[in-house]
Design an enzyme around this catalytic site. Structure first.
Site, PDB file in Angstrom:
ATOM      1  N   ASP A 163       1.052  -1.234  -0.116  1.00  0.00           N
ATOM      2  CA  ASP A 163      -0.087   0.084   0.104  1.00  0.00           C
ATOM      3  C   ASP A 163       0.982   1.326   0.149  1.00  0.00           C
ATOM      4  OD1 ASP A 163      -2.363   1.706   0.284  1.00  0.00           O
ATOM      5  OD2 ASP A 163      -1.923   1.624   2.459  1.00  0.00           O
ATOM      6  N   SER A 164       0.238   2.433  -0.112  1.00  0.00           N
ATOM      7  CA  SER A 164       1.188   3.691   0.001  1.00  0.00           C
ATOM      8  C   SER A 164       1.438   3.561   1.539  1.00  0.00           C
ATOM      9  CB  SER A 164       0.101   4.809  -0.396  1.00  0.00           C
ATOM     10  OG  SER A 164      -0.803   5.062   0.348  1.00  0.00           O
TER      11      SER A 164
ATOM     12  N   TYR B 222      -0.893   8.528  -2.490  1.00  0.00           N
ATOM     13  CA  TYR B 222      -0.814   7.940  -3.863  1.00  0.00           C
ATOM     14  C   TYR B 222      -2.205   8.546  -4.483  1.00  0.00           C
ATOM     15  CZ  TYR B 222       2.761   4.439  -4.367  1.00  0.00           C
ATOM     16  OH  TYR B 222       4.042   3.926  -4.596  1.00  0.00           O
ATOM     17  N   GLY B 223      -3.220   8.693  -3.854  1.00  0.00           N
ATOM     18  CA  GLY B 223      -4.504   9.286  -4.193  1.00  0.00           C
ATOM     19  C   GLY B 223      -4.535  10.568  -4.990  1.00  0.00           C
TER      20      GLY B 223
ATOM     21  N   CYS C  80      -4.408  -1.651  -1.779  1.00  0.00           N
ATOM     22  CA  CYS C  80      -4.495  -0.228  -2.284  1.00  0.00           C
ATOM     23  C   CYS C  80      -5.482   0.040  -2.983  1.00  0.00           C
ATOM     24  CB  CYS C  80      -3.198   0.468  -2.303  1.00  0.00           C
ATOM     25  SG  CYS C  80      -3.423   2.263  -2.713  1.00  0.00           S
ATOM     26  N   ASN C  81      -6.597   0.917  -2.997  1.00  0.00           N
ATOM     27  CA  ASN C  81      -7.507   1.002  -4.217  1.00  0.00           C
ATOM     28  C   ASN C  81      -6.970   1.719  -5.112  1.00  0.00           C
ATOM     29  OD1 ASN C  81     -10.563   0.252  -3.076  1.00  0.00           O
ATOM     30  ND2 ASN C  81      -9.239   0.440  -1.383  1.00  0.00           N
TER      31      ASN C  81
ATOM     32  N   GLU D 191      -2.859   8.720   8.156  1.00  0.00           N
ATOM     33  CA  GLU D 191      -1.622   8.347   7.852  1.00  0.00           C
ATOM     34  C   GLU D 191      -0.602   9.079   8.922  1.00  0.00           C
ATOM     35  OE1 GLU D 191      -0.241   6.013   5.688  1.00  0.00           O
ATOM     36  OE2 GLU D 191       1.839   6.103   6.127  1.00  0.00           O
TER      37      GLU D 191
ATOM     38  N   THR E 198      -8.201   1.752   1.615  1.00  0.00           N
ATOM     39  CA  THR E 198      -7.743   1.049   2.775  1.00  0.00           C
ATOM     40  C   THR E 198      -7.612   1.737   4.219  1.00  0.00           C
ATOM     41  OG1 THR E 198      -5.554   0.697   1.990  1.00  0.00           O
ATOM     42  CG2 THR E 198      -7.151  -1.222   1.498  1.00  0.00           C
ATOM     43  N   HIS E 199      -6.920   3.075   3.849  1.00  0.00           N
ATOM     44  CA  HIS E 199      -6.732   3.826   5.088  1.00  0.00           C
ATOM     45  C   HIS E 199      -8.030   4.166   5.741  1.00  0.00           C
ATOM     46  CE1 HIS E 199      -2.686   4.515   3.279  1.00  0.00           C
ATOM     47  NE2 HIS E 199      -2.513   5.344   4.384  1.00  0.00           N
TER      48      HIS E 199
HETATM   49  N1  DGL Z   1      -4.650   3.320   0.838  1.00  0.00           N
HETATM   50  C1  DGL Z   1      -4.792   3.870  -0.384  1.00  0.00           C
HETATM   51  C2  DGL Z   1      -6.002   3.339  -1.033  1.00  0.00           C
HETATM   52  O1  DGL Z   1      -6.624   2.467  -0.597  1.00  0.00           O
HETATM   53  C3  DGL Z   1      -4.379   5.229  -0.917  1.00  0.00           C
HETATM   54  C4  DGL Z   1      -3.988   6.265   0.198  1.00  0.00           C
HETATM   55  C5  DGL Z   1      -2.930   7.261  -0.401  1.00  0.00           C
HETATM   56  O2  DGL Z   1      -2.024   6.982  -0.761  1.00  0.00           O
HETATM   57  O3  DGL Z   1      -4.002   8.307  -0.820  1.00  0.00           O
HETATM   58  O4  DGL Z   1      -6.504   3.945  -2.026  1.00  0.00           O
END
Ligand code: DGL
Length: 270
Positions: free
Chosen positions: A13-14, A45-46, A76-77, A156, A186-187
């Site tokens: 994940d990120s 990552y979003g 991670c989505n 985070e 997932t966060h």
């Molecule tokens: N946990 C990640 C997800 O499921 C992304 C969080 C992020 O880095 O923006 O999308």
């Protein structure tokens, strides 16, 4: 590369979001050994471009593949919705690839709803993958998607609920009159209680981590790769791409205890 039931599962994940999936894996598949990677240097990552997400997630997937994992779990989505095709193309004949979207979108739980809300990062909402996939199986559903960019970074960074609750309220006030909500990042799984409190139990929270891990367990078992006997002396390893952030370490300790290893891995792109 020789893999067996004893090989670890790579999960990434990120940042801390995938820890919830990793924890559920430990609950449902206690004999499995795993290696986790959180790209803490590049989180969130979003908010990144599709190109960025594809480039970095490919690096992480290759890193875990080199560690001789028997399966990769994209926890991670944002990565799944922007880079799954590419990761699958490169690794599908070599190891099993799991993600957090496919097991959820086909789940029959959707038969019991008329209207659902989806909250996710901008990168996931922009891909429109959830709506496309859910509609394929459940065309009757009315789906409202909302991008909630502030949430993943503040989770985070370990913000307390007193600061997070007003932000949740601001977002979810725009997402009422729904039967269920999908936490498509997932966060956000760390905020289940707060979101449940906001809706006073009137909106159902779809249990993503259970659904995802049930699928992983089923497929590993079908492929005769599920580890059925306890292994000993192997502690989970947690890699981060910066020196270990305090909150990341704290969450790992809460979820997995003291018997864990932390390592830093910095990618070289040149
Ligand atoms: N946990 C990640 C997800 O499921 C992304 C969080 C992020 O880095 O923006 O999308």
């Amino acid at each position: 590369m020789k893999i067996s039931t004893l090989s670890p599962i790579g999960i990434f994940d990120s940042g801390i979001g995938g820890l919830i999936i990793a924890k559920e894996m430990k609950i449902q598949m206690p004999n499995e050994d795993f290696i986790y990677f959180g790209d803490t240097k590049n989180m969130p990552y979003g908010e990144k471009s599709k190109e960025f997400i594809r480039k970095y997630s490919m690096k992480i997937a290759s890193f875990l593949y080199e560690k001789k994992c028997k399966a990769l779990v994209i926890a991670c989505n944002s990565i799944t919705s922007n880079a799954l095709d590419q990761i699958q193309k490169k690794f599908h004949k070599k190891i099993l690839i799991f993600n957090v979207i496919d097991p959820v979108v086909k789940n029959t739980i959707f038969l019991s709803y008329k209207k659902i809300g989806i909250i996710a990062t901008p990168a996931t909402v922009h891909s429109n993958l959830y709506t496309k996939k859910i509609k394929k199986y459940y065309s009757h559903l009315d789906i409202v998607q909302m991008s909630t960019p502030l949430l993943a970074p503040i989770i985070e960074n370990g913000w307390g609920t007193n600061k997070i609750n007003p932000i949740i309220k601001n977002y979810l006030n725009h997402l009422k009159s729904i039967d269920a909500i999908l936490l498509a990042c997932t966060h956000y799984l760390f905020l289940k209680q707060e979101i449940e409190n906001f809706y006073h139990g009137k909106v159902h929270l779809i249990d993503i981590q259970k659904i995802v891990v049930q699928e992983i367990k089923k497929k590993l078992s079908e492929q005769k790769l599920l580890c059925l006997h306890p292994t000993w002396n192997r502690f989970p390893i947690f890699y981060t791409s910066t020196s270990i952030p305090i909150f990341f370490e704290k969450k790992v300790r809460i979820l997995f205890g003291k018997k864990v290893f932390f390592k830093t891995h910095i990618f070289n792109f040149f």
